[in-house]
Scaffold this motif. Structure first.
Motif, PDB file in Angstrom:
ATOM      1  N   ALA A 139     -43.261  31.895  25.675  1.00 31.54           N
ATOM      2  CA  ALA A 139     -44.288  32.142  26.687  1.00 31.54           C
ATOM      3  C   ALA A 139     -45.573  32.636  26.039  1.00 31.54           C
ATOM      4  N   VAL A 140     -46.696  32.335  26.704  1.00 27.28           N
ATOM      5  CA  VAL A 140     -48.016  32.804  26.287  1.00 27.28           C
ATOM      6  C   VAL A 140     -48.692  33.374  27.532  1.00 27.28           C
ATOM      7  N   PHE A 141     -49.103  34.626  27.471  1.00 21.21           N
ATOM      8  CA  PHE A 141     -49.679  35.229  28.678  1.00 21.21           C
ATOM      9  C   PHE A 141     -50.667  36.322  28.320  1.00 21.21           C
ATOM     10  N   ARG A 142     -51.380  36.785  29.324  1.00 21.97           N
ATOM     11  CA  ARG A 142     -52.223  37.957  29.142  1.00 21.97           C
ATOM     12  C   ARG A 142     -51.837  38.993  30.183  1.00 21.97           C
ATOM     13  N   THR A 143     -52.036  40.247  29.821  1.00 26.22           N
ATOM     14  CA  THR A 143     -51.710  41.346  30.717  1.00 26.22           C
ATOM     15  C   THR A 143     -52.582  42.530  30.349  1.00 26.22           C
ATOM     16  N   VAL A 144     -52.507  43.593  31.115  1.00 29.33           N
ATOM     17  CA  VAL A 144     -53.251  44.805  30.788  1.00 29.33           C
ATOM     18  C   VAL A 144     -52.268  45.883  30.337  1.00 29.33           C
ATOM     19  N   VAL A 145     -52.783  46.816  29.546  1.00 30.83           N
ATOM     20  CA  VAL A 145     -51.946  47.892  28.990  1.00 30.83           C
ATOM     21  C   VAL A 145     -52.610  49.240  29.234  1.00 30.83           C
ATOM     22  N   TYR A 146     -51.874  50.294  28.942  1.00 32.83           N
ATOM     23  CA  TYR A 146     -52.376  51.667  29.054  1.00 32.83           C
ATOM     24  C   TYR A 146     -52.879  51.985  30.468  1.00 32.83           C
ATOM     25  N   THR A 147     -52.203  51.478  31.465  1.00 30.60           N
ATOM     26  CA  THR A 147     -52.583  51.730  32.846  1.00 30.60           C
ATOM     27  C   THR A 147     -51.350  51.635  33.733  1.00 30.60           C
ATOM     28  N   ASP A 148     -51.414  52.282  34.871  1.00 26.73           N
ATOM     29  CA  ASP A 148     -50.319  52.196  35.834  1.00 26.73           C
ATOM     30  C   ASP A 148     -50.578  51.105  36.871  1.00 26.73           C
TER      31      ASP A 148
ATOM     32  N   CYS B  52     -41.963  37.489  31.174  1.00 21.44           N
ATOM     33  CA  CYS B  52     -42.794  36.702  30.257  1.00 21.44           C
ATOM     34  C   CYS B  52     -43.044  35.299  30.817  1.00 21.44           C
ATOM     35  N   LYS B  53     -41.992  34.685  31.324  1.00 19.08           N
ATOM     36  CA  LYS B  53     -42.099  33.329  31.880  1.00 19.08           C
ATOM     37  C   LYS B  53     -42.961  33.321  33.140  1.00 19.08           C
ATOM     38  N   GLU B  54     -42.828  34.371  33.940  1.00 19.33           N
ATOM     39  CA  GLU B  54     -43.618  34.468  35.178  1.00 19.33           C
ATOM     40  C   GLU B  54     -45.116  34.533  34.876  1.00 19.33           C
ATOM     41  N   LEU B  55     -45.494  35.267  33.827  1.00 18.01           N
ATOM     42  CA  LEU B  55     -46.898  35.451  33.484  1.00 18.01           C
ATOM     43  C   LEU B  55     -47.476  34.320  32.633  1.00 18.01           C
ATOM     44  N   SER B  56     -46.628  33.490  32.068  1.00 15.93           N
ATOM     45  CA  SER B  56     -47.070  32.487  31.100  1.00 15.93           C
ATOM     46  C   SER B  56     -48.113  31.534  31.682  1.00 15.93           C
ATOM     47  N   PHE B  57     -49.098  31.170  30.855  1.00 19.30           N
ATOM     48  CA  PHE B  57     -50.137  30.239  31.272  1.00 19.30           C
ATOM     49  C   PHE B  57     -49.569  28.882  31.663  1.00 19.30           C
TER      50      PHE B  57
ATOM     51  N   ASP C  25     -45.589  26.365  31.457  1.00 17.03           N
ATOM     52  CA  ASP C  25     -44.139  26.359  31.232  1.00 17.03           C
ATOM     53  C   ASP C  25     -43.841  25.667  29.913  1.00 17.03           C
ATOM     54  N   THR C  26     -43.302  26.407  28.964  1.00 14.52           N
ATOM     55  CA  THR C  26     -42.975  25.824  27.663  1.00 14.52           C
ATOM     56  C   THR C  26     -41.659  25.046  27.703  1.00 14.52           C
ATOM     57  N   GLY C  27     -40.892  25.236  28.779  1.00 14.78           N
ATOM     58  CA  GLY C  27     -39.578  24.598  28.844  1.00 14.78           C
ATOM     59  C   GLY C  27     -38.565  25.274  27.948  1.00 14.78           C
ATOM     60  N   VAL C  28     -38.957  26.400  27.360  1.00 13.59           N
ATOM     61  CA  VAL C  28     -38.091  27.135  26.439  1.00 13.59           C
ATOM     62  C   VAL C  28     -37.796  28.506  27.036  1.00 13.59           C
ATOM     63  N   THR C  29     -36.562  28.915  26.983  1.00 15.43           N
ATOM     64  CA  THR C  29     -36.210  30.261  27.422  1.00 15.43           C
ATOM     65  C   THR C  29     -35.379  30.925  26.332  1.00 15.43           C
ATOM     66  N   ALA C  30     -34.896  32.105  26.596  1.00 11.47           N
ATOM     67  CA  ALA C  30     -34.080  32.821  25.621  1.00 11.47           C
ATOM     68  C   ALA C  30     -32.989  33.562  26.373  1.00 11.47           C
ATOM     69  N   ALA C  31     -31.894  33.820  25.690  1.00 10.39           N
ATOM     70  CA  ALA C  31     -30.754  34.491  26.298  1.00 10.39           C
ATOM     71  C   ALA C  31     -30.346  35.687  25.449  1.00 10.39           C
TER      72      ALA C  31
ATOM     73  N   LEU D 297     -53.618  39.562  24.881  1.00 15.43           N
ATOM     74  CA  LEU D 297     -53.048  38.216  24.828  1.00 15.43           C
ATOM     75  C   LEU D 297     -51.748  38.321  24.050  1.00 15.43           C
ATOM     76  N   VAL D 298     -50.689  37.750  24.601  1.00 14.97           N
ATOM     77  CA  VAL D 298     -49.354  37.938  24.037  1.00 14.97           C
ATOM     78  C   VAL D 298     -48.653  36.595  23.885  1.00 14.97           C
ATOM     79  N   VAL D 299     -48.027  36.402  22.737  1.00 13.92           N
ATOM     80  CA  VAL D 299     -47.209  35.216  22.486  1.00 13.92           C
ATOM     81  C   VAL D 299     -45.799  35.687  22.145  1.00 13.92           C
ATOM     82  N   VAL D 300     -44.825  35.232  22.905  1.00 13.77           N
ATOM     83  CA  VAL D 300     -43.426  35.600  22.685  1.00 13.77           C
ATOM     84  C   VAL D 300     -42.666  34.371  22.208  1.00 13.77           C
ATOM     85  N   ALA D 301     -41.883  34.534  21.149  1.00 10.19           N
ATOM     86  CA  ALA D 301     -41.130  33.401  20.590  1.00 10.19           C
ATOM     87  C   ALA D 301     -39.740  33.861  20.177  1.00 10.19           C
ATOM     88  N   LYS D 302     -38.786  32.919  20.158  1.00  3.36           N
ATOM     89  CA  LYS D 302     -37.412  33.257  19.767  1.00  3.36           C
ATOM     90  C   LYS D 302     -37.062  32.598  18.443  1.00  3.36           C
ATOM     91  N   ARG D 303     -36.227  33.270  17.688  1.00  2.00           N
ATOM     92  CA  ARG D 303     -35.849  32.769  16.365  1.00  2.00           C
ATOM     93  C   ARG D 303     -34.962  31.537  16.479  1.00  2.00           C
TER      94      ARG D 303
END
Length: 282
Positions: free
Chosen positions: A184-193, A219-224, A226-232, A252-258
């Motif tokens: 997944a690739v997404f953006r979010t905000v940090v240091y806030t409630d 991560c998948k919900e926020l992704s720009f 659908d990569t068609g890839v998930t993780a378990a 900006l965040v990129v999450v990947a699995k090995r």
């Protein structure tokens, strides 16, 4: 009187202009210095990796009882023992050493590989992540520099067409060559409630399958796209994080699995073992 005011204005303008010129010159010198530093490090790594197979192999450097340091990272590790790996992504400027300072967690936020102060810093792993035993999620930070260096080119992954041609990330630890597939690739905000905030950096090790699944689902919900890839549960992840300037405290965040040998993810082995025991891991 008018002449005096004009002289004062000219003096002020000259002072401001001089200050701006000094800043630009200093900034350019810093950029050149950092570019040369990391170009030289990359050259060392590439040269070692491309050593003629017929050449006499160098004596392996032990890292633990079971593992030795990769030949291409041995020289760099000798220069700085905070080195924990090397990250690279094709068709980007991302080709850097990755550091970790457990006792000074954010040291490499404002220091380069050479440990000298630098606004550019150096990509580094969050202090509570274990690179060797492999935490469920390795969080790696890098600056988003205006000149396109460090993790600025993660911006390219906002484009689905770029991702479709660049689906993997190489992140070698000191002892193992590894490849990761983008989830997944997404953006979010940090240091806030704010309800828009997703504190992805707090996920390092899952206590159970539900925790892992919840992280991936968000991560998948926020992704720009659908990569068609998930993780378990059982997969190992990396999370690349950099600043994003569309709003305050945005990331900006990129999450990947090995990817493990054979092209499968780590969870495949985990579930096979669980199946043999007739139970799903928790």
């Amino acid at each position: 009187m008018k002449k005096t005011i004009s002289i004062i204005l000219i003096a002020v303008f000259a002072a401001v202009l001089g200050s701006s010129t000094f800043y630009i010159v200093r900034h350019n010198k810093e950029a050149d210095k950092q570019a040369e530093l990391y170009h030289n490090l990359a050259s060392v790594v590439e040269a070692a990796a491309q050593t003629d197979a017929e050449a006499e192999p160098t004596e392996p450097i032990p890292y633990s009882e079971e593992k030795t340091i990769l030949p291409e990272l041995a020289e760099l590790f000798g220069q700085n023992g905070d080195l924990v790996g090397w990250i690279s992504i094709a068709d980007t400027n991302i080709n850097y050493p990755v550091m970790q300072s457990v006792n000074e967690p954010n040291f490499y936020l404002k220091h380069g590989f050479d440990k000298e102060y630098s606004e550019y810093g150096c990509p580094y792993v969050q202090e509570d992540c274990d690179v060797q035993k492999l935490s469920d999620n390795l969080v790696i930070y890098g600056h988003h520099m205006k000149n396109g260096s460090m993790f600025a080119h993660l911006d390219k992954f906002k484009s689905e067409s770029f991702w479709s041609e660049h689906k993997t990330i190489a992140f070698n630890t000191l002892t193992d060559r590894q490849e990761y597939e983008i989830v997944a690739v997404f953006r979010t905000v940090v240091y806030t409630d704010s309800p828009d905030a997703f504190k992805y950096y707090r996920f390092v090790d899952a206590g159970n399958a539900n925790e892992f699944d919840s992280f991936i689902a968000k991560c998948k919900e926020l992704s720009f796209y659908d990569t068609g890839v998930t993780a378990a549960y059982g997969d190992k992840l990396i999370t690349l994080s950099t600043c994003e300037y569309s709003r305050n405290n945005s990331r900006l965040v990129v999450v990947a699995k090995r990817i493990v040998e054979g092209g499968d993810a780590d969870a495949a082995q985990t579930y096979a073992e669980a199946s043999a025991e007739s139970q799903r891991p928790d």
